[in-house]
Scaffold this motif. Sequence first.
Motif, PDB file in Angstrom:
ATOM      1  N   GLY A  63       0.813  -1.207   0.000  1.00  0.00           N
ATOM      2  CA  GLY A  63       0.000   0.000   0.000  1.00  0.00           C
ATOM      3  C   GLY A  63       0.848   1.258   0.000  1.00  0.00           C
ATOM      4  O   GLY A  63       2.080   1.218  -0.113  1.00  0.00           O
ATOM      5  N   THR A  64       0.184   2.370   0.133  1.00  0.00           N
ATOM      6  CA  THR A  64       0.841   3.678   0.211  1.00  0.00           C
ATOM      7  C   THR A  64       0.375   4.370   1.474  1.00  0.00           C
ATOM      8  O   THR A  64      -0.835   4.484   1.726  1.00  0.00           O
ATOM      9  N   ILE A  65       1.305   4.816   2.281  1.00  0.00           N
ATOM     10  CA  ILE A  65       1.000   5.526   3.502  1.00  0.00           C
ATOM     11  C   ILE A  65       1.538   6.944   3.383  1.00  0.00           C
ATOM     12  O   ILE A  65       2.642   7.162   2.865  1.00  0.00           O
ATOM     13  N   THR A  66       0.765   7.917   3.808  1.00  0.00           N
ATOM     14  CA  THR A  66       1.210   9.306   3.725  1.00  0.00           C
ATOM     15  C   THR A  66       2.141   9.625   4.884  1.00  0.00           C
ATOM     16  O   THR A  66       2.195   8.901   5.886  1.00  0.00           O
ATOM     17  N   ASP A  67       2.847  10.743   4.756  1.00  0.00           N
ATOM     18  CA  ASP A  67       3.722  11.171   5.851  1.00  0.00           C
ATOM     19  C   ASP A  67       2.918  11.370   7.133  1.00  0.00           C
ATOM     20  O   ASP A  67       3.363  10.983   8.226  1.00  0.00           O
ATOM     21  N   ALA A  68       1.738  11.978   7.016  1.00  0.00           N
ATOM     22  CA  ALA A  68       0.918  12.239   8.199  1.00  0.00           C
ATOM     23  C   ALA A  68       0.433  10.941   8.835  1.00  0.00           C
ATOM     24  O   ALA A  68       0.408  10.815  10.073  1.00  0.00           O
ATOM     25  N   GLN A  69       0.050   9.972   8.021  1.00  0.00           N
ATOM     26  CA  GLN A  69      -0.406   8.688   8.557  1.00  0.00           C
ATOM     27  C   GLN A  69       0.730   7.946   9.247  1.00  0.00           C
ATOM     28  O   GLN A  69       0.563   7.409  10.349  1.00  0.00           O
ATOM     29  N   ALA A  70       1.893   7.904   8.608  1.00  0.00           N
ATOM     30  CA  ALA A  70       3.039   7.221   9.202  1.00  0.00           C
ATOM     31  C   ALA A  70       3.462   7.886  10.508  1.00  0.00           C
ATOM     32  O   ALA A  70       3.767   7.209  11.499  1.00  0.00           O
ATOM     33  N   ALA A  71       3.463   9.212  10.517  1.00  0.00           N
ATOM     34  CA  ALA A  71       3.851   9.937  11.726  1.00  0.00           C
ATOM     35  C   ALA A  71       2.848   9.708  12.851  1.00  0.00           C
ATOM     36  O   ALA A  71       3.230   9.533  14.016  1.00  0.00           O
ATOM     37  N   GLY A  72       1.568   9.692  12.509  1.00  0.00           N
ATOM     38  CA  GLY A  72       0.548   9.466  13.525  1.00  0.00           C
ATOM     39  C   GLY A  72       0.667   8.091  14.152  1.00  0.00           C
ATOM     40  O   GLY A  72       0.558   7.940  15.381  1.00  0.00           O
ATOM     41  N   LEU A  73       0.900   7.085  13.321  1.00  0.00           N
ATOM     42  CA  LEU A  73       1.073   5.727  13.835  1.00  0.00           C
ATOM     43  C   LEU A  73       2.308   5.639  14.719  1.00  0.00           C
ATOM     44  O   LEU A  73       2.263   5.094  15.829  1.00  0.00           O
ATOM     45  N   ALA A  74       3.420   6.161  14.236  1.00  0.00           N
ATOM     46  CA  ALA A  74       4.669   6.076  14.994  1.00  0.00           C
ATOM     47  C   ALA A  74       4.570   6.790  16.333  1.00  0.00           C
ATOM     48  O   ALA A  74       5.064   6.296  17.356  1.00  0.00           O
ATOM     49  N   GLU A  75       3.922   7.929  16.354  1.00  0.00           N
ATOM     50  CA  GLU A  75       3.794   8.673  17.609  1.00  0.00           C
ATOM     51  C   GLU A  75       2.884   7.961  18.594  1.00  0.00           C
ATOM     52  O   GLU A  75       3.113   7.984  19.806  1.00  0.00           O
ATOM     53  N   ALA A  76       1.838   7.322  18.083  1.00  0.00           N
ATOM     54  CA  ALA A  76       0.945   6.575  18.970  1.00  0.00           C
ATOM     55  C   ALA A  76       1.691   5.422  19.630  1.00  0.00           C
ATOM     56  O   ALA A  76       1.548   5.172  20.834  1.00  0.00           O
ATOM     57  N   VAL A  77       2.501   4.715  18.840  1.00  0.00           N
ATOM     58  CA  VAL A  77       3.267   3.609  19.407  1.00  0.00           C
ATOM     59  C   VAL A  77       4.309   4.139  20.387  1.00  0.00           C
ATOM     60  O   VAL A  77       4.508   3.585  21.471  1.00  0.00           O
ATOM     61  N   ARG A  78       4.950   5.215  20.029  1.00  0.00           N
ATOM     62  CA  ARG A  78       5.942   5.810  20.929  1.00  0.00           C
ATOM     63  C   ARG A  78       5.317   6.163  22.285  1.00  0.00           C
ATOM     64  O   ARG A  78       5.958   6.065  23.332  1.00  0.00           O
ATOM     65  N   ALA A  79       4.041   6.544  22.267  1.00  0.00           N
ATOM     66  CA  ALA A  79       3.347   6.924  23.495  1.00  0.00           C
ATOM     67  C   ALA A  79       2.803   5.721  24.265  1.00  0.00           C
ATOM     68  O   ALA A  79       2.300   5.883  25.383  1.00  0.00           O
ATOM     69  N   GLY A  80       2.846   4.514  23.669  1.00  0.00           N
ATOM     70  CA  GLY A  80       2.455   3.339  24.433  1.00  0.00           C
ATOM     71  C   GLY A  80       1.487   2.380  23.774  1.00  0.00           C
ATOM     72  O   GLY A  80       1.223   1.306  24.307  1.00  0.00           O
ATOM     73  N   THR A  81       0.920   2.742  22.629  1.00  0.00           N
ATOM     74  CA  THR A  81       0.016   1.838  21.926  1.00  0.00           C
ATOM     75  C   THR A  81       0.821   0.703  21.298  1.00  0.00           C
ATOM     76  O   THR A  81       1.819   0.940  20.623  1.00  0.00           O
ATOM     77  N   GLY A  82       0.377  -0.548  21.497  1.00  0.00           N
ATOM     78  CA  GLY A  82       1.070  -1.682  20.909  1.00  0.00           C
ATOM     79  C   GLY A  82       0.780  -1.793  19.424  1.00  0.00           C
ATOM     80  O   GLY A  82      -0.263  -1.356  18.932  1.00  0.00           O
ATOM     81  N   PHE A  83       1.701  -2.421  18.689  1.00  0.00           N
ATOM     82  CA  PHE A  83       1.560  -2.582  17.238  1.00  0.00           C
ATOM     83  C   PHE A  83       2.019  -3.980  16.873  1.00  0.00           C
ATOM     84  O   PHE A  83       3.085  -4.428  17.312  1.00  0.00           O
ATOM     85  N   ALA A  84       1.215  -4.708  16.087  1.00  0.00           N
ATOM     86  CA  ALA A  84       1.540  -6.098  15.792  1.00  0.00           C
ATOM     87  C   ALA A  84       1.000  -6.495  14.429  1.00  0.00           C
ATOM     88  O   ALA A  84       0.017  -5.926  13.936  1.00  0.00           O
ATOM     89  N   GLY A  85       1.648  -7.494  13.834  1.00  0.00           N
ATOM     90  CA  GLY A  85       1.173  -8.004  12.552  1.00  0.00           C
ATOM     91  C   GLY A  85       2.042  -9.136  12.066  1.00  0.00           C
ATOM     92  O   GLY A  85       2.988  -9.563  12.738  1.00  0.00           O
ATOM     93  N   TRP A  86       1.705  -9.619  10.894  1.00  0.00           N
ATOM     94  CA  TRP A  86       2.416 -10.770  10.341  1.00  0.00           C
ATOM     95  C   TRP A  86       2.621 -10.598   8.839  1.00  0.00           C
ATOM     96  O   TRP A  86       1.891  -9.903   8.157  1.00  0.00           O
ATOM     97  N   HIS A  87       3.668 -11.239   8.361  1.00  0.00           N
ATOM     98  CA  HIS A  87       3.955 -11.395   6.941  1.00  0.00           C
ATOM     99  C   HIS A  87       3.941 -10.035   6.213  1.00  0.00           C
ATOM    100  O   HIS A  87       4.361  -9.019   6.769  1.00  0.00           O
ATOM    101  N   GLY A  88       3.463 -10.047   4.968  1.00  0.00           N
ATOM    102  CA  GLY A  88       3.447  -8.822   4.182  1.00  0.00           C
ATOM    103  C   GLY A  88       2.529  -7.757   4.732  1.00  0.00           C
ATOM    104  O   GLY A  88       2.639  -6.589   4.353  1.00  0.00           O
ATOM    105  N   GLY A  89       1.633  -8.149   5.642  1.00  0.00           N
ATOM    106  CA  GLY A  89       0.729  -7.174   6.233  1.00  0.00           C
ATOM    107  C   GLY A  89       1.402  -6.193   7.155  1.00  0.00           C
ATOM    108  O   GLY A  89       0.829  -5.158   7.497  1.00  0.00           O
ATOM    109  N   ILE A  90       2.672  -6.496   7.526  1.00  0.00           N
ATOM    110  CA  ILE A  90       3.409  -5.563   8.377  1.00  0.00           C
ATOM    111  C   ILE A  90       4.785  -5.230   7.805  1.00  0.00           C
ATOM    112  O   ILE A  90       5.206  -4.077   7.855  1.00  0.00           O
ATOM    113  N   VAL A  91       5.502  -6.220   7.199  1.00  0.00           N
ATOM    114  CA  VAL A  91       6.836  -5.913   6.649  1.00  0.00           C
ATOM    115  C   VAL A  91       6.829  -5.749   5.137  1.00  0.00           C
ATOM    116  O   VAL A  91       7.862  -5.429   4.554  1.00  0.00           O
TER     117      VAL A  91
END
Length: 229
Positions: A63-91
């Motif tokens: 897929g394609t992720i925007t700068d704002a979407q990527a930053a929002g996700l990264a900041e949420a995880v940095r603040a404590g939200t867990g993030f998980a996935g498998w296979h091509g759905g995450i890497v």
Amino acid sequence: MVRDAIVVRGGWDGHVPVQATELFIPFLRERGFAVRVYSDLDVYTDTDRLAAADLIVQCWSIGTITDAQAAGLAEAVRAGTGFAGWHGGIVGAFQHTTYHQLTGGVFIYHPPGFVHHELTVVPERAGHPVVADIDSVRVHTEKYWVLTDPLNDVLATVTFDADPADPADPAGAGSSGTPWQQPVTVPAIWTRNWGSGRIFVSTVGHKLDDFEVPEVRLITERGLLWAAR
């Protein structure tokens, strides 16, 4: 106390994002999570929604992720939200530096088709709650070669055997794919910390029957729980 989980799914349908995530939504609910599903990456720009989440499970490929979407996700995880996935759905999700820094790895290559291979638990990490009491896992699926961050906590690896090039096929264009001159071992399952957040990644899960392997299913379930706030 009810915890909050977000499932974000979409992208290339070859990784069956809907069917694959549906395998784990009942599990999360049984473990006390309220689960809401999103099929739009704009949820990653909803600061309040992400801050309320204890876990984000993503299955979104090519897929394609925007700068704002990527930053929002990264900041949420940095603040404590867990993030998980498998296979091509995450890497194999997005070509974006911020996202790659978050996940600590990116898919580069797999040999053609599905191959029998073994995931080997790193002996020094055998006591980790995600892989406890599991030494190795036999699978018949895509064998992922990934590039990863050295700060990952690698729990299991996969080895590509030496496959010297055929003199008549020096580029390795045959069925064996690109040749290695000696065995190469790469991460297959890892965890990592990003600020206050935890991240779980497994490279197994191209097809639904991958999760019929008891150890794969168990590791994935444990990984989701480990990553959750």
